[in-house]
Write a protein that holds these residues in place. Structure first.
Motif, PDB file in Angstrom:
ATOM      1  N   GLY A 157       0.669  -1.228   0.057  1.00  0.00           N
ATOM      2  CA  GLY A 157      -0.111  -0.004  -0.022  1.00  0.00           C
ATOM      3  C   GLY A 157       0.659   1.109  -0.021  1.00  0.00           C
ATOM      4  N   MET A 158       2.148   1.190  -0.293  1.00  0.00           N
ATOM      5  CA  MET A 158       2.927   2.336  -0.130  1.00  0.00           C
ATOM      6  C   MET A 158       4.231   2.244  -1.124  1.00  0.00           C
ATOM      7  N   SER A 159       4.556   3.266  -1.808  1.00  0.00           N
ATOM      8  CA  SER A 159       5.820   3.154  -2.393  1.00  0.00           C
ATOM      9  C   SER A 159       6.765   4.617  -1.952  1.00  0.00           C
ATOM     10  N   SER A 210      10.849   5.850  -0.809  1.00  0.00           N
ATOM     11  CA  SER A 210      12.382   5.526  -0.244  1.00  0.00           C
ATOM     12  C   SER A 210      12.060   4.742   0.759  1.00  0.00           C
ATOM     13  N   PRO A 211      12.835   3.552   1.031  1.00  0.00           N
ATOM     14  CA  PRO A 211      12.784   2.578   2.163  1.00  0.00           C
ATOM     15  C   PRO A 211      13.656   2.845   3.070  1.00  0.00           C
ATOM     16  N   VAL A 212      13.051   2.742   4.356  1.00  0.00           N
ATOM     17  CA  VAL A 212      13.713   2.876   5.870  1.00  0.00           C
ATOM     18  C   VAL A 212      13.839   1.496   6.356  1.00  0.00           C
ATOM     19  N   TYR A 213      15.056   1.041   6.890  1.00  0.00           N
ATOM     20  CA  TYR A 213      15.022  -0.237   7.149  1.00  0.00           C
ATOM     21  C   TYR A 213      15.026  -0.120   8.906  1.00  0.00           C
ATOM     22  N   HIS A 214      13.948  -0.631   9.733  1.00  0.00           N
ATOM     23  CA  HIS A 214      14.077  -0.414  11.048  1.00  0.00           C
ATOM     24  C   HIS A 214      14.635  -1.740  11.747  1.00  0.00           C
ATOM     25  N   GLY A 215      15.288  -1.601  12.769  1.00  0.00           N
ATOM     26  CA  GLY A 215      15.801  -2.876  13.461  1.00  0.00           C
ATOM     27  C   GLY A 215      17.257  -3.580  12.720  1.00  0.00           C
ATOM     28  N   LEU A 216      17.652  -2.883  11.496  1.00  0.00           N
ATOM     29  CA  LEU A 216      18.842  -3.560  10.989  1.00  0.00           C
ATOM     30  C   LEU A 216      19.964  -3.503  11.881  1.00  0.00           C
ATOM     31  N   ASP A 217      20.073  -2.481  12.691  1.00  0.00           N
ATOM     32  CA  ASP A 217      21.280  -2.383  13.570  1.00  0.00           C
ATOM     33  C   ASP A 217      21.309  -3.473  14.857  1.00  0.00           C
ATOM     34  N   GLN A 218      19.991  -3.708  15.213  1.00  0.00           N
ATOM     35  CA  GLN A 218      19.741  -4.453  16.211  1.00  0.00           C
ATOM     36  C   GLN A 218      19.968  -5.979  15.727  1.00  0.00           C
ATOM     37  N   LEU A 219      19.715  -6.067  14.310  1.00  0.00           N
ATOM     38  CA  LEU A 219      20.096  -7.642  13.747  1.00  0.00           C
ATOM     39  C   LEU A 219      21.404  -7.940  13.733  1.00  0.00           C
ATOM     40  N   LEU A 220      22.172  -6.890  13.603  1.00  0.00           N
ATOM     41  CA  LEU A 220      23.747  -6.935  13.487  1.00  0.00           C
ATOM     42  C   LEU A 220      24.285  -7.617  14.849  1.00  0.00           C
ATOM     43  N   ALA A 221      23.504  -7.537  15.785  1.00  0.00           N
ATOM     44  CA  ALA A 221      23.964  -8.013  17.249  1.00  0.00           C
ATOM     45  C   ALA A 221      23.579  -9.610  17.395  1.00  0.00           C
ATOM     46  N   PHE A 222      22.778 -10.027  16.661  1.00  0.00           N
ATOM     47  CA  PHE A 222      22.158 -11.475  16.764  1.00  0.00           C
ATOM     48  C   PHE A 222      23.308 -12.199  16.131  1.00  0.00           C
ATOM     49  N   LYS A 223      23.730 -13.259  16.782  1.00  0.00           N
ATOM     50  CA  LYS A 223      24.741 -14.197  16.306  1.00  0.00           C
ATOM     51  C   LYS A 223      24.022 -14.923  15.204  1.00  0.00           C
ATOM     52  N   GLY A 224      24.800 -15.148  13.927  1.00  0.00           N
ATOM     53  CA  GLY A 224      24.161 -15.982  13.015  1.00  0.00           C
ATOM     54  C   GLY A 224      23.416 -15.435  11.834  1.00  0.00           C
ATOM     55  N   LYS A 238      10.478 -10.413  13.780  1.00  0.00           N
ATOM     56  CA  LYS A 238       9.819  -9.447  14.890  1.00  0.00           C
ATOM     57  C   LYS A 238      10.502  -8.211  14.825  1.00  0.00           C
ATOM     58  N   THR A 239      11.924  -8.327  14.526  1.00  0.00           N
ATOM     59  CA  THR A 239      12.761  -6.974  14.764  1.00  0.00           C
ATOM     60  C   THR A 239      12.735  -6.296  13.754  1.00  0.00           C
ATOM     61  N   LEU A 240      12.707  -6.826  12.341  1.00  0.00           N
ATOM     62  CA  LEU A 240      12.977  -6.091  11.036  1.00  0.00           C
ATOM     63  C   LEU A 240      11.516  -5.394  10.519  1.00  0.00           C
ATOM     64  N   TYR A 241      11.569  -4.255  10.004  1.00  0.00           N
ATOM     65  CA  TYR A 241      10.411  -3.852   9.380  1.00  0.00           C
ATOM     66  C   TYR A 241      10.757  -2.664   8.574  1.00  0.00           C
ATOM     67  N   ILE A 242       9.931  -2.549   7.423  1.00  0.00           N
ATOM     68  CA  ILE A 242      10.194  -1.420   6.494  1.00  0.00           C
ATOM     69  C   ILE A 242       9.232  -0.317   6.540  1.00  0.00           C
ATOM     70  N   THR A 243       9.669   0.870   6.611  1.00  0.00           N
ATOM     71  CA  THR A 243       8.523   1.943   6.005  1.00  0.00           C
ATOM     72  C   THR A 243       8.988   2.818   4.975  1.00  0.00           C
ATOM     73  N   VAL A 244       8.337   3.504   4.317  1.00  0.00           N
ATOM     74  CA  VAL A 244       8.850   4.359   3.242  1.00  0.00           C
ATOM     75  C   VAL A 244       8.658   5.835   3.667  1.00  0.00           C
ATOM     76  N   ILE A 245       9.504   6.654   2.987  1.00  0.00           N
ATOM     77  CA  ILE A 245       9.341   8.015   3.008  1.00  0.00           C
ATOM     78  C   ILE A 245       9.216   8.744   1.720  1.00  0.00           C
TER      79      ILE A 245
END
Lengths: 388, 388
Positions: B324-326, B328-342, B381-388
């Motif tokens: 329902g939207m288009s 520029s993508p913004v990636y939320h939770g991406l830096d948290q993902l970097l702390a998950f092992k594997g 649960k951690t990663l979600y995308i919004t657009v601006i």
């Protein structure tokens, strides 16, 4: 977390000073996040060319060239230490993030300053004395302040063993050029180790498993390295703790290779440090989930550091230009290597081979030190370079 | 072995048609050997831009654009099937190596031809009938030659589930555009599997472990996949054997994703094949020594194929543009993902998000299927995308 004051980490623009193999592999590590990389190198066809968003031709020692690179970037980092520090200081004043900091680079660029730093921070390193010029050095030796054999090092612009002289008697001093010099007690060497460590702005620190270096007897260059080093648990822990203590002393943001001598008594001595991805960390590309290159990016972007455990016994064999000839390199046996399980060749794409020039490396992965040695022998017998 | 008649593999120039994420990852796989890659893409700022030696702007369906790309290359390959086959035939006539061959692409581009090929080579695939136009299709249905429910597919230009219609009653046929069509018996689906296989010119073949696909209910796009599939040893062996039989039937040089349906009786049915690196093989970058991308390069360069065993239980989660939207993508939770092992995020660098557009993927590595599921839930649960 995102905040309005700064771009998210994946939109930060990173400029790398130097486009050799380390710059290339650093640029490649940014690819999965699509981070825009600009490389500055003297050569229009550097190894990094083709793996960057932008490639600038310029001299890492030239003030204006560094400034030109840095002004369009958010973060400026290096693949080599021999860069114009004044320009980096100016970029820092202009609000750019510079990793490693110009202050650290100033220390690292001078082997005497590096030794003073170790000494000031109680990091164990062999006894030394710094001399402002050749005459002061010769005077000290004439006064027998130092007992043969000892090591003389040029404080500046020595790398890959260049500018390092083992002095056994006064004859070895003949022909030394004018320079700032350092005398170092010669460690009665049993082993050489390296530990790659990383630190981010929040102070999070991580260490990779200890590597053992095997040096090329003629070229004084790393011939190959193995990881984890086959040393006692106690020595591993000591080397790791000391490497972490070292990066914390520097308050570095980024990755640092910490090289050690082990003497015949099993004592650890800090040799030197490199505040950048390092030749002794290539194996981390295949042997770890997070490579040293990605780890450096995480550290300078102030992201959480990646995991450093290794899943294999690994070795890295340097592919060096053959002695006594230069020209276009031809790699023999490379396609045979591709059929060996656990063998991963890297070719840096250099147009010209020169004696002992680093043209590539081969990473070897195995499930035991014994199988690693078998593969290592096979690789060293199979691969050879000629020039045309 | 080197011979005078041809360049060594690392000097071959490779042109890739398409610069999306698959083209980008294929280009990156060539980097350790410093192979010169040229990408052709409609977009001047394609995902592959910044990872190639040359980037040409042009239409994969345009004869002249393909010819322009191919004439300067030694080998031409693809990241997408929807390309101008006539131009590739001409390049082949001019002595260029084209992988996959234009003949294979002609079959793959038409779902009816693909089914005929499966049938001719006794590869088990659900019953089907091909219709030259919409009227023939409707006539056959009116004559009750096919019992509801069944599947109608456009023979051409359908991808990612587009052009596929499950027909439960005559109302579902309203509004179908003019096309060449295929009716397929609907498999009573229990599972979807994928096997990535590779073959080189010498006929050497290798298969990666079987993957299990989990499809996004709305978008008909792969939501995530897991590997190795949690299926019986027998089914794994059958799927692997059938995938190898399929690539051999095509005599492909390169990599092929072979997708299967498993019905409620545990029977395997070939769904479709893709003669290129595939969305269901991303995990091979981290989970195997040789990724599907490097394997494709080895295959088209006629080098020995790499090893395909996996060292982890792995999953790949697709990162899709929100509905329902288009923008520029913004990636939320991406830096948290970097702390998950594997957990290894990949961002394709696309400037614009559109509903269900593939913007990236996250690879997850674990030591057991249970721990994989825990991490998978955490990532989703951690990663979600919004657009601006």
């Amino acid at each position: 977390m995102l905040n309005n004051k700064s771009k998210p980490f994946y939109h930060q623009k990173i400029g790398i000073i130097g486009g050799g193999q380390l710059g290339k592999m650093l640029a490649m590590a940014a690819a999965p996040w699509s981070i825009a990389i600009t490389v500055l190198d003297k050569e229009p066809l550097s190894s990094a060319r083709g793996y960057t968003h932008e490639h600038l031709e310029g001299d890492p020692l030239n003030y204006d060239d560094i400034l030109k690179l840095g002004l369009s970037q958010d973060i400026i980092t290096i693949e080599m230490e021999n860069v114009n520090v004044e320009a980096l200081l100016e970029l820092q004043r202009l609000g750019k993030k510079v990793c490693p900091s110009p202050e650290i680079l100033r220390i690292i660029q001078d082997k005497g300053e590096q030794k003073h730093f170790f000494s000031k921070h109680h990091l164990p390193s062999s006894e030394f004395e710094v001399f402002e010029n050749l005459q002061d050095l010769l005077n000290a030796i004439n006064l027998q302040r130092w007992v043969f054999p000892f090591v003389v090092k040029s404080c500046r612009a020595g790398y890959d063993g260049k500018g390092v002289f083992v002095i056994h008697d006064p004859k070895d001093l003949i022909g030394l050029p004018e320079n700032r010099y350092l005398i170092e007690r010669k460690v009665d060497l049993a082993q050489e180790l390296s530990v790659i460590v990383a630190r981010n702005a929040q102070g999070e620190c991580k260490a990779y498993p200890v590597c053992e270096l095997h040096v090329h007897p003629q070229a004084h260059l790393l011939s190959h390295m193995t990881c984890p080093a086959q040393i006692s648990e106690e020595l591993q822990q000591k080397a790791t703790a000391l490497a972490l203590q070292t990066i914390q002393a520097f308050e570095l943001e980024g990755i640092m290779a910490v090289e050690f001598f082990v003497d015949q008594n099993g004592q650890l001595w800090l040799n030197e440090v490199s505040p950048r991805p390092h030749n002794t960390g290539h194996h981390t590309i295949e042997a770890c989930i997070t490579s040293q290159y990605e780890q450096h990016l995480r550290a300078i972007l102030n992201c959480p550091l990646g995991f450093t455990e290794t899943f294999f016994h690994s070795a890295v064999v340097n592919v060096l230009g053959p002695e006594g000839m230069s020209g276009s390199p031809v790699y023999h046996g490379l396609d045979q290597l591709l059929a060996f399980k656990g063998v991963v060749p890297h070719i840096y794409g250099k147009k010209k081979s020169q004696p002992h020039r680093k043209l590539g490396h081969v990473t070897i992965l195995a499930d035991s030190p014994e199988n690693l040695q078998i593969l290592l022998d096979k690789v060293q017998k199979t691969l050879y370079i000629t020039v045309i």
